[in-house]
Scaffold this active site. Sequence first.
Site, PDB file in Angstrom:
ATOM      1  N   THR A  46      44.876  36.790  41.936  1.00 54.22           N
ATOM      2  CA  THR A  46      43.747  36.151  41.807  1.00 54.22           C
ATOM      3  C   THR A  46      44.294  35.152  40.323  1.00 54.22           C
ATOM      4  O   THR A  46      45.363  35.403  40.155  1.00 54.22           O
ATOM      5  CB  THR A  46      42.929  36.496  40.705  1.00 54.22           C
ATOM      6  OG1 THR A  46      41.768  35.885  39.767  1.00 54.22           O
ATOM      7  CG2 THR A  46      43.377  38.435  40.428  1.00 54.22           C
TER       8      THR A  46
ATOM      9  N   TYR B 227      40.382  43.923  35.923  1.00 50.10           N
ATOM     10  CA  TYR B 227      41.055  43.855  36.552  1.00 50.10           C
ATOM     11  C   TYR B 227      41.777  42.655  37.150  1.00 50.10           C
ATOM     12  O   TYR B 227      42.821  42.972  38.282  1.00 50.10           O
ATOM     13  CB  TYR B 227      39.574  42.334  37.144  1.00 50.10           C
ATOM     14  CG  TYR B 227      39.819  41.684  38.219  1.00 50.10           C
ATOM     15  CD1 TYR B 227      39.369  42.018  40.061  1.00 50.10           C
ATOM     16  CD2 TYR B 227      39.587  40.833  38.318  1.00 50.10           C
ATOM     17  CE1 TYR B 227      39.863  41.391  41.221  1.00 50.10           C
ATOM     18  CE2 TYR B 227      39.642  39.841  39.787  1.00 50.10           C
ATOM     19  CZ  TYR B 227      39.678  40.178  41.018  1.00 50.10           C
ATOM     20  OH  TYR B 227      39.783  39.217  41.792  1.00 50.10           O
TER      21      TYR B 227
HETATM   22  N1  LIG Z   1      35.658  36.207  45.159  1.00 45.68           N
HETATM   23  C1  LIG Z   1      35.960  35.317  44.782  1.00 45.68           C
HETATM   24  O1  LIG Z   1      36.151  34.203  43.252  1.00 45.68           O
HETATM   25  C2  LIG Z   1      38.171  35.567  44.233  1.00 45.68           C
HETATM   26  C3  LIG Z   1      39.019  34.976  43.639  1.00 45.68           C
HETATM   27  C4  LIG Z   1      40.105  36.054  42.471  1.00 45.68           C
HETATM   28  C5  LIG Z   1      40.325  36.235  43.777  1.00 45.68           C
HETATM   29  N2  LIG Z   1      39.599  37.482  45.070  1.00 45.68           N
HETATM   30  C6  LIG Z   1      39.940  38.365  45.791  1.00 45.68           C
HETATM   31  O2  LIG Z   1      39.793  38.625  47.272  1.00 45.68           O
HETATM   32  C7  LIG Z   1      39.334  39.599  47.682  1.00 45.68           C
HETATM   33  C8  LIG Z   1      38.086  39.619  48.450  1.00 45.68           C
HETATM   34  O3  LIG Z   1      36.853  38.761  47.383  1.00 45.68           O
HETATM   35  P1  LIG Z   1      35.612  38.912  48.596  1.00 45.68           P
HETATM   36  O4  LIG Z   1      35.585  38.157  47.092  1.00 45.68           O
HETATM   37  O5  LIG Z   1      35.526  38.306  49.516  1.00 45.68           O
HETATM   38  O6  LIG Z   1      34.583  40.748  47.434  1.00 45.68           O
HETATM   39  P2  LIG Z   1      33.894  40.823  48.872  1.00 45.68           P
HETATM   40  O7  LIG Z   1      32.949  42.035  47.444  1.00 45.68           O
HETATM   41  O8  LIG Z   1      32.360  40.331  48.976  1.00 45.68           O
HETATM   42  O9  LIG Z   1      34.723  41.537  49.724  1.00 45.68           O
HETATM   43  C9  LIG Z   1      35.617  42.731  49.599  1.00 45.68           C
HETATM   44  C10 LIG Z   1      35.118  43.202  50.462  1.00 45.68           C
HETATM   45  O10 LIG Z   1      36.289  44.912  50.622  1.00 45.68           O
HETATM   46  C11 LIG Z   1      35.648  46.292  51.181  1.00 45.68           C
HETATM   47  N3  LIG Z   1      36.237  46.979  50.368  1.00 45.68           N
HETATM   48  C12 LIG Z   1      36.269  47.764  48.972  1.00 45.68           C
HETATM   49  N4  LIG Z   1      36.773  48.551  48.099  1.00 45.68           N
HETATM   50  C13 LIG Z   1      37.027  49.021  49.539  1.00 45.68           C
HETATM   51  C14 LIG Z   1      38.255  50.087  49.678  1.00 45.68           C
HETATM   52  N5  LIG Z   1      38.922  50.354  49.419  1.00 45.68           N
HETATM   53  N6  LIG Z   1      38.740  50.096  51.544  1.00 45.68           N
HETATM   54  C15 LIG Z   1      38.321  49.279  52.277  1.00 45.68           C
HETATM   55  N7  LIG Z   1      37.150  48.370  52.403  1.00 45.68           N
HETATM   56  C16 LIG Z   1      36.739  48.094  50.792  1.00 45.68           C
HETATM   57  C17 LIG Z   1      33.963  45.832  50.076  1.00 45.68           C
HETATM   58  O11 LIG Z   1      33.126  46.539  50.978  1.00 45.68           O
HETATM   59  C18 LIG Z   1      33.450  43.782  50.468  1.00 45.68           C
HETATM   60  O12 LIG Z   1      33.306  44.346  52.800  1.00 45.68           O
HETATM   61  C19 LIG Z   1      39.661  40.329  46.642  1.00 45.68           C
HETATM   62  O13 LIG Z   1      40.114  41.020  46.884  1.00 45.68           O
HETATM   63  C20 LIG Z   1      38.923  39.382  45.164  1.00 45.68           C
HETATM   64  O14 LIG Z   1      39.262  40.220  44.736  1.00 45.68           O
HETATM   65  C21 LIG Z   1      38.315  36.540  45.197  1.00 45.68           C
HETATM   66  O1  LIG Z   2      25.762  32.278  35.659  1.00 44.02           O
HETATM   67  C1  LIG Z   2      26.613  32.152  35.439  1.00 44.02           C
HETATM   68  C2  LIG Z   2      27.949  32.487  36.060  1.00 44.02           C
HETATM   69  C3  LIG Z   2      28.548  31.213  35.660  1.00 44.02           C
HETATM   70  N1  LIG Z   2      28.854  30.901  34.334  1.00 44.02           N
HETATM   71  C4  LIG Z   2      29.895  29.745  34.070  1.00 44.02           C
HETATM   72  O2  LIG Z   2      30.899  29.038  35.254  1.00 44.02           O
HETATM   73  C5  LIG Z   2      32.037  29.465  35.004  1.00 44.02           C
HETATM   74  C6  LIG Z   2      32.496  30.575  36.317  1.00 44.02           C
HETATM   75  O3  LIG Z   2      31.924  31.434  36.641  1.00 44.02           O
HETATM   76  P1  LIG Z   2      32.145  32.386  37.551  1.00 44.02           P
HETATM   77  O4  LIG Z   2      31.957  33.750  37.195  1.00 44.02           O
HETATM   78  O5  LIG Z   2      31.476  31.279  38.799  1.00 44.02           O
HETATM   79  O6  LIG Z   2      33.985  31.809  38.260  1.00 44.02           O
HETATM   80  P2  LIG Z   2      35.393  32.933  37.331  1.00 44.02           P
HETATM   81  O7  LIG Z   2      35.953  31.881  36.466  1.00 44.02           O
HETATM   82  O8  LIG Z   2      34.556  34.026  35.456  1.00 44.02           O
HETATM   83  O9  LIG Z   2      35.774  33.882  37.772  1.00 44.02           O
HETATM   84  C7  LIG Z   2      36.726  33.825  38.757  1.00 44.02           C
HETATM   85  O10 LIG Z   2      37.680  32.819  39.214  1.00 44.02           O
HETATM   86  C8  LIG Z   2      38.747  33.502  38.557  1.00 44.02           C
HETATM   87  C9  LIG Z   2      39.731  32.092  38.180  1.00 44.02           C
HETATM   88  O11 LIG Z   2      39.272  30.742  37.923  1.00 44.02           O
HETATM   89  C10 LIG Z   2      38.951  34.595  38.969  1.00 44.02           C
HETATM   90  O12 LIG Z   2      39.635  34.131  40.624  1.00 44.02           O
HETATM   91  C11 LIG Z   2      37.974  35.839  38.969  1.00 44.02           C
HETATM   92  O13 LIG Z   2      38.227  36.402  39.471  1.00 44.02           O
HETATM   93  C12 LIG Z   2      36.943  34.786  40.064  1.00 44.02           C
HETATM   94  O14 LIG Z   2      35.314  35.489  39.891  1.00 44.02           O
HETATM   95  C13 LIG Z   2      32.105  30.197  33.533  1.00 44.02           C
HETATM   96  O15 LIG Z   2      32.424  29.427  32.651  1.00 44.02           O
HETATM   97  C14 LIG Z   2      30.417  31.083  33.420  1.00 44.02           C
HETATM   98  O16 LIG Z   2      30.758  31.430  32.389  1.00 44.02           O
HETATM   99  C15 LIG Z   2      27.035  30.402  33.378  1.00 44.02           C
HETATM  100  O17 LIG Z   2      27.435  29.667  33.426  1.00 44.02           O
HETATM  101  N2  LIG Z   2      26.614  31.251  34.885  1.00 44.02           N
END
Ligand SMILES: NC(=O)c1ccc[n+]([C@@H]2O[C@H](COP(=O)([O-])OP(=O)(O)OC[C@H]3O[C@@H](n4cnc5c(N)ncnc54)[C@H](O)[C@@H]3O)[C@@H](O)[C@H]2O)c1
Ligand SMILES: O=c1ccn([C@@H]2O[C@H](COP(=O)(O)OP(=O)(O)O[C@H]3O[C@H](CO)[C@H](O)[C@H](O)[C@H]3O)[C@@H](O)[C@H]2O)c(=O)[nH]1
Length: 331
Positions: free
Chosen positions: A117, A141
Site C-alpha cells: 500500500t 496498517y
Molecule cells: N482497497 C484498497 O484501496 C487497497 C489499497 C492498498 C492495498 N490494499 C490491499 O489489497 C488487498 C486486497 O484488498 P481489498 O480491497 O480487495 O480488500 P477485501 O476486504 O475486499 O479483500 C480481502 C479478502 O481477504 C480475505 N481475508 C482476510 N483475511 C484473511 C485470511 N487471514 N485468510 C484468508 N482470507 C482472508 C477477506 O475475506 C477478503 O475476501 C489487501 O491486502 C489490502 O491491504 C487495498
Molecule cells: O466519506 C468519505 C470518504 C473519504 N473521504 C476523503 O477521501 C480521501 C480518500 O479517502 P479513502 O478512504 O478513499 O482512501 P485513503 O486515501 O484514506 O486510503 C487508501 O489509499 C491509500 C493510499 O493513497 C492506501 O492505499 C490505503 O490503503 C487506502 O485505503 C481522503 O481525503 C478522505 O478523507 C471523504 O472526504 N469522505
Amino acid sequence: MTVLVTGGAGYIGSHAALALLDGGRNVVVLDNLSQGHRWAVPAGAAFVEGDCGDYDLVRRVIAEHEVTAIMHFAGSIIVPDSVIYPLEYYYNNTVNSRALAQAAVDSGIRHFIFSSTAGVYGEPETTPILEDFALKPISPYGTSKMMTEKMLADAAIAHDLRYVALRYFNVAGADPAGRSGQTSRKATHLIKIASQAATGVRPKMAIYGEDYETPDGTCIRDYIHVTDLANAHVLALEYLEKGGESDVMNCGYGRGFSVREVIDAVKQVSGVDFTVDLAERRAGDPAALIAGADRIRQKLGWKPVHDDLTAIVRHALDWEESLKGREVSAA
Ligand SMILES: NC(=O)c1ccc[n+]([C@@H]2O[C@H](COP(=O)([O-])OP(=O)(O)OC[C@H]3O[C@@H](n4cnc5c(N)ncnc54)[C@H](O)[C@@H]3O)[C@@H](O)[C@H]2O)c1
Ligand SMILES: O=c1ccn([C@@H]2O[C@H](COP(=O)(O)OP(=O)(O)O[C@H]3O[C@H](CO)[C@H](O)[C@H](O)[C@H]3O)[C@@H](O)[C@H]2O)c(=O)[nH]1
C-alpha cells in the site's frame, strides 16, 4: 501450473482472479470469507475456504492444485480500525503472511506477488512519491504491510523465491463487464461511499476537511482503476517468470483528483445531486498522495487503459446498482 490467489473472494483479489482466468491460467482462491463473498469468486476458479495463515492447509492446497505462484491479497484493510485493533492487524497482515511465506518457501514456490500500500510511505514531504522514499507508516496498517515487505525481501535473499510488492494508491471502479466490484461489508473508500450516496444506499455523505493546502482545500489522491491494477499483477507474475528481480512498485497513474472533484464526477455521471456535508478532518489524512508511476511502466510494460475518472466512477456506479438485492450490508 496454477496461481494461488489469497483473498480472491474480496474486491481486488477477485479482479486479479478474473484477469488470470481471462489470460488462460488456472486459479485457486483461498479465502476465509471474513470479508469476502463466496459468490464473488469467479466461476472458473477453484475455491478453498480457509485461512492464509494456516500453514498445513496452504501446503496442501499448493500440492493438490500444483500451484507455482502466489498472489497474496488476503488481509485486513481499514486504516482507522488498525489504530483501534493494532494487534489484530499485525496478526492478520504480518503473522499470517509469515506463515504463508513459510509454506511457499517449503513448497518450492518461486514467484510471489504481494498487495502492499501507499500507506507504507506515511506522510511524505513531497509528491509524486517514488519507491525509494523513506518508509514511515503512520498507522499499524501501514506498518503491518511494511513488515511483510521486509520479510519477503529477507526471504528472497535466503531462499529461491522472488517477489514483487505492489504498493497500491487509491483503488476504485469495477470490472467493466460487471463481473465484480467493491463489495466490502464496511465501506470507507471515497468513490464507494459517493456511489452509495448516488444510488440511495446511504442518505448522504461528508467531506472530511476543506482546509488542506490544495487548490480547493480538499485532499488529493491518485485513483487507479481496479482492472488496470489487476492487469499489473498478471504482468508482475510474467516479469518474475521471465527471471525479473524482486522489486517494489507503485501502482497509480501519476495524477490526482481532489475529494471535491471526485464527488462532482459522481454527481455528474449519476445525475443525482446527493447531500454532501462538511465534516472535520479525518485523522492521518495527508493532503496529497500521488504515485511516481514510472517504474511499473518501465519494468512491467504496464499500459493502463482506464485512466479516466469518468469511467472509474461509471463502473463503480454500475456495480453499486447491481449489488441491490444481494446479501451485502451497506454499513
Ligand atoms: N482497497 C484498497 O484501496 C487497497 C489499497 C492498498 C492495498 N490494499 C490491499 O489489497 C488487498 C486486497 O484488498 P481489498 O480491497 O480487495 O480488500 P477485501 O476486504 O475486499 O479483500 C480481502 C479478502 O481477504 C480475505 N481475508 C482476510 N483475511 C484473511 C485470511 N487471514 N485468510 C484468508 N482470507 C482472508 C477477506 O475475506 C477478503 O475476501 C489487501 O491486502 C489490502 O491491504 C487495498
Ligand atoms: O466519506 C468519505 C470518504 C473519504 N473521504 C476523503 O477521501 C480521501 C480518500 O479517502 P479513502 O478512504 O478513499 O482512501 P485513503 O486515501 O484514506 O486510503 C487508501 O489509499 C491509500 C493510499 O493513497 C492506501 O492505499 C490505503 O490503503 C487506502 O485505503 C481522503 O481525503 C478522505 O478523507 C471523504 O472526504 N469522505
